[in-house]
Design a protein around this motif. Structure first.
Motif, PDB file in Angstrom:
ATOM      1  N   GLU A   1       0.842  -1.200   0.000  1.00  0.00           N
ATOM      2  CA  GLU A   1       0.000   0.000   0.000  1.00  0.00           C
ATOM      3  C   GLU A   1       0.872   1.243   0.000  1.00  0.00           C
ATOM      4  N   ALA A   2       0.483   2.207  -0.818  1.00  0.00           N
ATOM      5  CA  ALA A   2       1.228   3.462  -0.903  1.00  0.00           C
ATOM      6  C   ALA A   2       0.830   4.374   0.242  1.00  0.00           C
ATOM      7  N   LYS A   3       1.796   4.795   1.043  1.00  0.00           N
ATOM      8  CA  LYS A   3       1.585   5.737   2.141  1.00  0.00           C
ATOM      9  C   LYS A   3       2.738   6.719   2.161  1.00  0.00           C
ATOM     10  N   ASN A   4       2.388   7.984   2.113  1.00  0.00           N
ATOM     11  CA  ASN A   4       3.394   9.053   2.134  1.00  0.00           C
ATOM     12  C   ASN A   4       4.417   8.897   1.015  1.00  0.00           C
ATOM     13  N   GLY A   5       3.920   8.481  -0.159  1.00  0.00           N
ATOM     14  CA  GLY A   5       4.797   8.393  -1.318  1.00  0.00           C
ATOM     15  C   GLY A   5       5.619   7.131  -1.400  1.00  0.00           C
ATOM     16  N   LYS A   6       5.488   6.215  -0.423  1.00  0.00           N
ATOM     17  CA  LYS A   6       6.258   4.976  -0.447  1.00  0.00           C
ATOM     18  C   LYS A   6       5.327   3.786  -0.252  1.00  0.00           C
ATOM     19  N   PHE A   7       5.720   2.661  -0.834  1.00  0.00           N
ATOM     20  CA  PHE A   7       4.925   1.442  -0.713  1.00  0.00           C
ATOM     21  C   PHE A   7       5.432   0.614   0.463  1.00  0.00           C
ATOM     22  N   ILE A   8       4.477   0.143   1.283  1.00  0.00           N
ATOM     23  CA  ILE A   8       4.815  -0.714   2.414  1.00  0.00           C
ATOM     24  C   ILE A   8       3.951  -1.962   2.350  1.00  0.00           C
ATOM     25  N   GLN A   9       4.431  -3.035   2.956  1.00  0.00           N
ATOM     26  CA  GLN A   9       3.641  -4.260   3.040  1.00  0.00           C
ATOM     27  C   GLN A   9       2.593  -4.076   4.121  1.00  0.00           C
ATOM     28  N   SER A  10       1.336  -4.055   3.724  1.00  0.00           N
ATOM     29  CA  SER A  10       0.266  -3.797   4.689  1.00  0.00           C
ATOM     30  C   SER A  10      -0.450  -5.069   5.132  1.00  0.00           C
ATOM     31  N   VAL A  11      -0.614  -6.036   4.241  1.00  0.00           N
ATOM     32  CA  VAL A  11      -1.348  -7.266   4.558  1.00  0.00           C
ATOM     33  C   VAL A  11      -0.576  -8.456   4.001  1.00  0.00           C
ATOM     34  N   GLU A  12      -0.580  -9.540   4.749  1.00  0.00           N
ATOM     35  CA  GLU A  12       0.074 -10.772   4.312  1.00  0.00           C
ATOM     36  C   GLU A  12      -0.939 -11.904   4.301  1.00  0.00           C
ATOM     37  N   CYS A  13      -0.845 -12.766   3.295  1.00  0.00           N
ATOM     38  CA  CYS A  13      -1.698 -13.950   3.186  1.00  0.00           C
ATOM     39  C   CYS A  13      -0.837 -15.186   3.373  1.00  0.00           C
ATOM     40  N   LYS A  14      -1.191 -15.997   4.355  1.00  0.00           N
ATOM     41  CA  LYS A  14      -0.424 -17.208   4.646  1.00  0.00           C
ATOM     42  C   LYS A  14      -1.365 -18.395   4.688  1.00  0.00           C
ATOM     43  N   GLY A  15      -0.981 -19.486   4.044  1.00  0.00           N
ATOM     44  CA  GLY A  15      -1.821 -20.671   4.073  1.00  0.00           C
ATOM     45  C   GLY A  15      -1.523 -21.696   3.008  1.00  0.00           C
ATOM     46  N   HIS A  16      -1.110 -21.260   1.810  1.00  0.00           N
ATOM     47  CA  HIS A  16      -0.790 -22.215   0.753  1.00  0.00           C
ATOM     48  C   HIS A  16       0.436 -23.037   1.148  1.00  0.00           C
ATOM     49  N   THR A  17       0.445 -24.269   0.715  1.00  0.00           N
ATOM     50  CA  THR A  17       1.598 -25.138   0.957  1.00  0.00           C
ATOM     51  C   THR A  17       2.412 -25.365  -0.305  1.00  0.00           C
ATOM     52  N   GLY A  18       2.105 -24.636  -1.361  1.00  0.00           N
ATOM     53  CA  GLY A  18       2.850 -24.714  -2.614  1.00  0.00           C
ATOM     54  C   GLY A  18       2.995 -23.326  -3.193  1.00  0.00           C
ATOM     55  N   PRO A  19       3.820 -23.186  -4.200  1.00  0.00           N
ATOM     56  CA  PRO A  19       4.044 -21.867  -4.804  1.00  0.00           C
ATOM     57  C   PRO A  19       2.771 -21.286  -5.408  1.00  0.00           C
ATOM     58  N   VAL A  20       2.539 -19.997  -5.171  1.00  0.00           N
ATOM     59  CA  VAL A  20       1.401 -19.287  -5.755  1.00  0.00           C
ATOM     60  C   VAL A  20       1.705 -19.009  -7.225  1.00  0.00           C
ATOM     61  N   CYS A  21       0.749 -19.296  -8.108  1.00  0.00           N
ATOM     62  CA  CYS A  21       0.979 -19.090  -9.539  1.00  0.00           C
ATOM     63  C   CYS A  21       0.075 -18.028 -10.146  1.00  0.00           C
ATOM     64  N   ALA A  22      -0.984 -17.592  -9.436  1.00  0.00           N
ATOM     65  CA  ALA A  22      -1.843 -16.533  -9.975  1.00  0.00           C
ATOM     66  C   ALA A  22      -2.651 -15.926  -8.842  1.00  0.00           C
ATOM     67  N   VAL A  23      -2.929 -14.615  -8.952  1.00  0.00           N
ATOM     68  CA  VAL A  23      -3.733 -13.904  -7.960  1.00  0.00           C
ATOM     69  C   VAL A  23      -4.612 -12.884  -8.682  1.00  0.00           C
ATOM     70  N   ASP A  24      -5.714 -12.497  -8.032  1.00  0.00           N
ATOM     71  CA  ASP A  24      -6.545 -11.398  -8.499  1.00  0.00           C
ATOM     72  C   ASP A  24      -7.296 -10.858  -7.304  1.00  0.00           C
ATOM     73  N   ALA A  25      -7.767  -9.594  -7.407  1.00  0.00           N
ATOM     74  CA  ALA A  25      -8.438  -8.974  -6.274  1.00  0.00           C
ATOM     75  C   ALA A  25      -9.375  -7.888  -6.746  1.00  0.00           C
ATOM     76  N   ILE A  26     -10.412  -7.634  -5.947  1.00  0.00           N
ATOM     77  CA  ILE A  26     -11.354  -6.544  -6.193  1.00  0.00           C
ATOM     78  C   ILE A  26     -11.667  -5.888  -4.853  1.00  0.00           C
ATOM     79  N   TYR A  27     -12.173  -4.660  -4.907  1.00  0.00           N
ATOM     80  CA  TYR A  27     -12.591  -3.954  -3.701  1.00  0.00           C
ATOM     81  C   TYR A  27     -14.025  -4.311  -3.359  1.00  0.00           C
ATOM     82  N   VAL A  28     -14.271  -4.605  -2.081  1.00  0.00           N
ATOM     83  CA  VAL A  28     -15.613  -4.869  -1.562  1.00  0.00           C
ATOM     84  C   VAL A  28     -15.734  -4.133  -0.237  1.00  0.00           C
TER      85      VAL A  28
END
Length: 819
Positions: A107-134
């Motif tokens: 997430e961009a804050k004060n002109g710089k990007f920081i890691q804001s949220v982490e997703c943990k749970g897969h036991t294999g390499p992630v090969c694709a992602v997508d997201a929308i706002y809700v």
């Protein structure tokens, strides 16, 4: 405002070898994964504007999160990406999948990007992602991995995302996922495509995913999916290894539409209907096949809809679909105005060569530029020609190595950089300033060597001549052809006559090419480029004459070349081979007069060319003195002058690097034991070479070290130290200070997390003179600076180049005044 101490001048890098690793934002910034980092690239400024570091594995997917109103997220947008770490590597590092970050939201804050949220749970390499706002600022994220699962996450203000649902596909794999909101509702719909040749549709109900149908038609793995919102309907595009693209239409059904299904007098496409319950309402939707697009001749890996445009306060979705294939082409599809039949509008790509095809594609927000990324990480950019409607031309774009860097070197004049890496290539970077811009940008303008072995080392032995070494244990000498010298003059703004006068221009070949099944670049002269007559073609002098060996075409360039020209038309001819090594080489060094080349472990000639220093894995160094030539032995001879033994060695681990002070009085060594030591003659009475400095502990393995060649008025020296973690430290060492207590060292600065490399620094090289490359030739007319003010300004800057195992070459501007 005072100028910062360290400025990032240039980052040379390329995309990772995965399909979903490049994403183009609505604001115009291109985000792509490069080794363990995410690079944010501005195609207008032609430079990397930021690097997002923080991952310990290869970045596998990158995707911007778009708002429904065609805007970016708060304060500049957020980037969502997945990490790819090999299963065995994960087990070695953490051995617990719960401790490995699958996906991160930046997430961009004060002109710089920081890691804001982490997703943990897969036991294999992630090969694709997508997201929308809700639900305002909350993000619904879907990810698929090689553990045969698709997970749905809800990202909110908390640091770790909440996993809402997990879909298991047994022994199958989903290759891509795509999220959207159903027309006229806030119900998310998820499309998954995988190795069973089907597209599965799921809707979210009570925070869980429910399967509504499977779309059939593809005959091989589904590689890509993309939704587009068109008024009250959705279009879903899917691409597959069957070389086809299928477009599906999803629309809401009313009661009258449902009754019309019973009217058999109407001819229409078959529709699959499903029902969704939202609050107290029941909504019915129908999915039908819109079109099948056939035009590619190999696997189709990527598809991308042109982003919606905001016109007069309303969003309009252009019906324009881009596809990329392993046949090395991109096709832009759109329906004809009259008939509505989808046809091919534009086809661009590569012709010939020995490279594989495209992994994915993206389109700029206004549709004026399209981009593909290839198997070897290269980005291919095409821009719409404003003068000729319907024509597209190749554009200037960033490039770099696609494997670990091993070595780099400035040319003697400090106007370009050569680098070699484990991707089997040697690349040349130089600054270029377009006529309508004020600031120069660095670009790759030549690929002198494309080898069959991993490259290990190189050394410049002339203005346009270098020696390189690879795992083959043979040194090869290369010299620039005439075509490169002319193009370098055009791009850098240097006088062509001056450059040609510095070399034997009369005997220079025009270019070079690599014969089939050969490793040596063969010179191509002007006579070789003359086309043969029909009579000459009929008379073969040998069997080899029947097959064309030269693929070189002489080109006059005024801007950096695209990837296909770099591969074919920018090679340098090989002029000599040097034999002798029976084992692998790690280092090359040439003396200051460019008459002697040494090859072995890590080593460096003194600036006065009288001493040769070598450091070794055995934790010792040896110093060799050049003997005066005699009539009996005119060739260079060296004798052992001084060395350390295991009982007198200061370092307790392998010595990684060494360098000389500009006055040739001192040399420095750096080691895995985190120590940096300066050595030299401590007094006239004692001729023994001993440590002249206190032992500097840099806190991590010191893998590279370099003395700045520009002296300081107080007789102190500036050193750059590269660490295994990727950081670069700057120190000033004062020979006159008392070593006891470490008062002779003063720390000047270091690279921050966005400037640092993500893996070990392999080599550091200072520009051989003051000033910033590209400013010297372009400050005024005819290459002359505009005045004393500009000369004084440039004299306050020095440049440092670094090569890293993270596949990148970085150039930093160091402000001497800020020291």
């Amino acid at each position: 405002m005072a100028a910062p101490l360290i400025e990032t001048c240039h980052v040379a890098c390329c995309a990772n070898r995965t399909p979903h690793v490049v994403s183009w934002s609505r604001g115009g910034t291109i985000a792509f994964g490069t080794c363990n980092s995410v690079a944010l690239y501005d195609p207008q400024e032609r430079r990397v504007v930021a690097l997002l570091n923080g991952h310990t594995g290869r970045v596998n997917t990158v995707r911007w999160i778009h708002r429904q109103d065609c805007g970016e997220c708060a304060e500049g947008g957020a980037v969502k990406l997945g990490i790819h770490v090999r299963v065995e590597e994960k087990r070695v590092i953490s051995s617990q999948a719960a401790q490995t970050i699958d996906s991160s939201v930046w997430e961009a804050k004060n002109g710089k990007f920081i890691q804001s949220v982490e997703c943990k749970g897969h036991t294999g390499p992630v090969c694709a992602v997508d997201a929308i706002y809700v639900e305002d600022s909350k993000i619904l994220l879907a990810s698929t991995a090689s553990d045969s699962t698709v997970r749905l996450w809800l990202c909110s203000e908390t640091k770790e995302a909440e996993c809402l649902h997990t879909l298991s596909f047994g022994s199958g794999f989903m290759m891509d996922v795509s999220l959207a909101l159903l027309p006229g509702s806030r119900v998310p719909i998820l499309a998954c495509g995988g190795d069973n040749s089907q597209v599965h549709l799921y809707v979210q109900s009570n925070r869980q995913l429910q399967k509504v149908m499977s779309l059939q038609g593809h005959e091989d793995w589904v590689r890509g999916l993309a939704w587009a919102s068109l008024g009250g309907e959705l279009l879903l595009a899917s691409c597959s290894q069957d070389c086809l693209i299928r477009v599906w239409r999803l629309c809401a059904k009313s009661g009258t539409d449902t009754r019309a299904e019973d009217d058999h007098t109407i001819i229409k496409m078959k529709e699959d209907v499903f029902e969704v319950k939202e609050t107290d309402m029941s909504l019915v939707f129908a999915v039908s096949l819109e079109t099948v697009l056939a035009g590619h001749e190999n696997w189709v890996y990527g598809i991308h809809w042109q982003p919606p445009l905001n016109k007069d306060g309303e969003l309009q979705q252009p019906l324009s679909l881009l596809s990329a294939s392993m046949d090395k082409t991109m096709i832009l599809w759109a329906p004809e105005e009259g008939s509505g039949v989808w046809v091919e509008q534009v086809r661009v790509g590569e012709v010939g060569g020995n490279t594989l095809g495209f992994y994915g594609c993206q389109m700029s927000p206004d549709g004026s530029m399209i981009m593909a990324h290839a198997f070897h990480g290269a980005l291919h950019l095409w821009c719409k020609d404003q003068d000729n409607e319907g024509e597209w031309r190749p554009g200037v774009v960033i490039s770099g190595h696609f494997n670990a860097l091993q070595d780099l070197s400035w040319d003697p004049e400090g106007e370009f950089i050569l680098s070699v890496g484990s991707d089997k290539t040697t690349r040349l970077f130089t600054p270029w300033r377009k006529q309508d811009t004020k600031q120069e940008t660095w670009h790759e303008i030549s690929r002198p060597q494309i080898h069959g072995y991993d490259m290990q080392c190189l050394a410049m032995v002339g203005r346009f001549q270098f020696v390189s070494g690879a795992d083959e244990k043979v040194l090869r000498v290369f010299q620039a052809p005439r075509n490169f010298v002319e193009n370098f003059a055009n791009i850098s703004g240097t006088s062509r006559e001056k450059l040609l006068a510095s070399s034997d221009s009369a005997n220079l070949p025009e270019g070079a090419s690599t014969p089939a099944l050969g490793l040596s670049n063969k010179a191509v002269f002007q006579g070789d480029l003359v086309p043969k007559t029909s009579e000459e073609k009929e008379q073969f002098s040998s069997v080899s004459d029947q097959y064309q060996e030269s693929y070189f075409h002489s080109l006059i360039m005024t801007e950096p070349p695209p990837e296909d020209h770099l591969l074919q038309n920018t090679l340098w001819p090989e002029v000599q081979k040097l034999y002798g090594h029976g084992f692998e080489m790690f280092c090359l060094a040439s003396d200051s007069v460019r008459t002697v080349v040494a090859s072995a472990c890590k080593m460096a000639f003194s600036p006065d060319a009288l001493l040769l220093l070598a450091v070794s894995r055995d934790r010792t160094w040896s110093l060799w003195r050049r003997d005066l030539p005699t009539p009996e032995n005119p060739e260079p001879q060296f004798s052992l002058y001084a060395h350390t033994r295991k009982d007198t060695a200061v370092h307790s681990r392998i010595i990684w690097s060494c360098d000389w002070s500009p006055d040739s009085k001192y040399f420095v060594t750096s080691s895995r034991d985190k120590k940096v030591v300066v050595w030299g003659l401590c007094g006239l009475e004692d001729p023994e070479i001993k440590p002249c400095s206190s032992i500097l502990d840099v806190g991590d393995s010191a893998t590279a070290v370099a003395f700045c060649p520009v002296p300081f008025s107080d007789n102190s020296f500036l050193l750059a130290v590269g660490l295994e973690c990727g950081r670069i430290l700057l120190y000033r060492w004062s020979p006159g200070q008392e070593p006891a207590g470490g008062h002779d060292w003063s720390r000047c600065g270091e690279t921050d997390i966005s400037q640092s490399h993500s893996l070990a620094v392999k080599r550091l090289r200072w520009r051989p003179r003051t000033g910033r490359a590209g400013r010297d030739n372009n400050n005024g007319k005819n290459g002359q600076p505009d005045g004393e003010t500009e000369i004084e300004e440039e004299s306050s800057w020095v440049q440092l180049a670094s090569a890293s195992a993270d596949h990148s070459v970085k150039i930093f501007n160091i402000n001497k005044r800020a020291l």
